[in-house]
Motif scaffolding. Sequence first.
Motif, short mmCIF file in Angstrom:
data_model
loop_
_atom_site.label_atom_id
_atom_site.label_comp_id
_atom_site.label_asym_id
_atom_site.label_seq_id
_atom_site.Cartn_x
_atom_site.Cartn_y
_atom_site.Cartn_z
N UNK A 66 0.85 -1.18 0.00
CA UNK A 66 0.00 0.00 0.00
C UNK A 66 0.89 1.23 0.00
N UNK A 67 0.62 2.13 -0.92
CA UNK A 67 1.36 3.38 -1.02
C UNK A 67 0.39 4.49 -0.65
N UNK A 68 0.68 5.22 0.43
CA UNK A 68 -0.18 6.31 0.86
C UNK A 68 0.58 7.61 0.63
N UNK A 69 -0.03 8.47 -0.16
CA UNK A 69 0.59 9.75 -0.48
C UNK A 69 -0.34 10.88 -0.05
N UNK A 70 0.18 11.78 0.76
CA UNK A 70 -0.60 12.95 1.15
C UNK A 70 0.24 14.19 0.88
N UNK A 71 -0.42 15.27 0.59
CA UNK A 71 0.28 16.53 0.38
C UNK A 71 1.06 16.61 -0.92
N UNK A 72 0.71 15.76 -1.89
CA UNK A 72 1.37 15.82 -3.19
C UNK A 72 0.32 16.08 -4.26
N UNK A 73 0.74 16.70 -5.35
CA UNK A 73 -0.22 16.96 -6.42
C UNK A 73 -0.50 15.67 -7.19
N UNK A 74 -1.52 15.71 -8.02
CA UNK A 74 -1.96 14.52 -8.75
C UNK A 74 -0.88 13.97 -9.67
N UNK A 75 -0.16 14.86 -10.34
CA UNK A 75 0.90 14.42 -11.25
C UNK A 75 1.99 13.66 -10.53
N UNK A 76 2.40 14.18 -9.38
CA UNK A 76 3.43 13.51 -8.60
C UNK A 76 2.93 12.19 -8.06
N UNK A 77 1.65 12.14 -7.68
CA UNK A 77 1.06 10.89 -7.21
C UNK A 77 1.14 9.82 -8.30
N UNK A 78 0.82 10.21 -9.53
CA UNK A 78 0.88 9.28 -10.66
C UNK A 78 2.32 8.81 -10.87
N UNK A 79 3.26 9.74 -10.86
CA UNK A 79 4.66 9.39 -11.10
C UNK A 79 5.20 8.48 -10.00
N UNK A 80 4.95 8.81 -8.75
CA UNK A 80 5.46 8.00 -7.65
C UNK A 80 4.83 6.61 -7.63
N UNK A 81 3.57 6.53 -7.99
CA UNK A 81 2.91 5.23 -8.06
C UNK A 81 3.55 4.38 -9.16
N UNK A 82 3.79 4.98 -10.30
CA UNK A 82 4.43 4.26 -11.41
C UNK A 82 5.80 3.74 -10.99
N UNK A 83 6.59 4.59 -10.37
CA UNK A 83 7.93 4.21 -9.94
C UNK A 83 7.87 3.11 -8.87
N UNK A 84 6.95 3.26 -7.93
CA UNK A 84 6.80 2.26 -6.87
C UNK A 84 6.45 0.89 -7.43
N UNK A 85 5.75 0.86 -8.55
CA UNK A 85 5.38 -0.40 -9.19
C UNK A 85 6.47 -0.91 -10.12
N UNK A 86 7.57 -0.16 -10.23
CA UNK A 86 8.68 -0.58 -11.07
C UNK A 86 8.40 -0.49 -12.55
N UNK A 87 7.53 0.44 -12.92
CA UNK A 87 7.15 0.59 -14.33
C UNK A 87 7.81 1.82 -14.95
N UNK A 88 8.16 1.68 -16.20
CA UNK A 88 8.64 2.83 -16.98
C UNK A 88 7.43 3.50 -17.63
N UNK A 89 7.61 4.74 -18.06
CA UNK A 89 6.52 5.44 -18.74
C UNK A 89 6.05 4.64 -19.95
#
Length: 75
Positions: free
Chosen positions: A4-27
């Motif tokens: 589970x990845x919980x992100x607070x205080x970040x904008x939507x774009x950063x949330x998307x990017x961090x989720x992608x990275x956390x899942x080990x995915x490239x763009x």
Amino acid sequence: MNDVLVLTGVNEGLKIKLTRIAKGLRQIDVAAAARVDCIDITRLEKGRFVLPARQKRVLAVLGISDDIEEKGNHC
């Protein structure tokens, strides 16, 4: 085990990017799975406008709820 990845205080774009990275995915991985262009992933991660249908597919690939979409995706 589910991570589970919980992100607070970040904008939507950063949330998307961090989720992608956390899942080990490239763009390019997300773009292919969502059937969108890589530029759409870049634009989403920078908080820029992407057509709602494309945004929804990207969010689904990343397992992110649609609450981002409901808030709007504005420049």
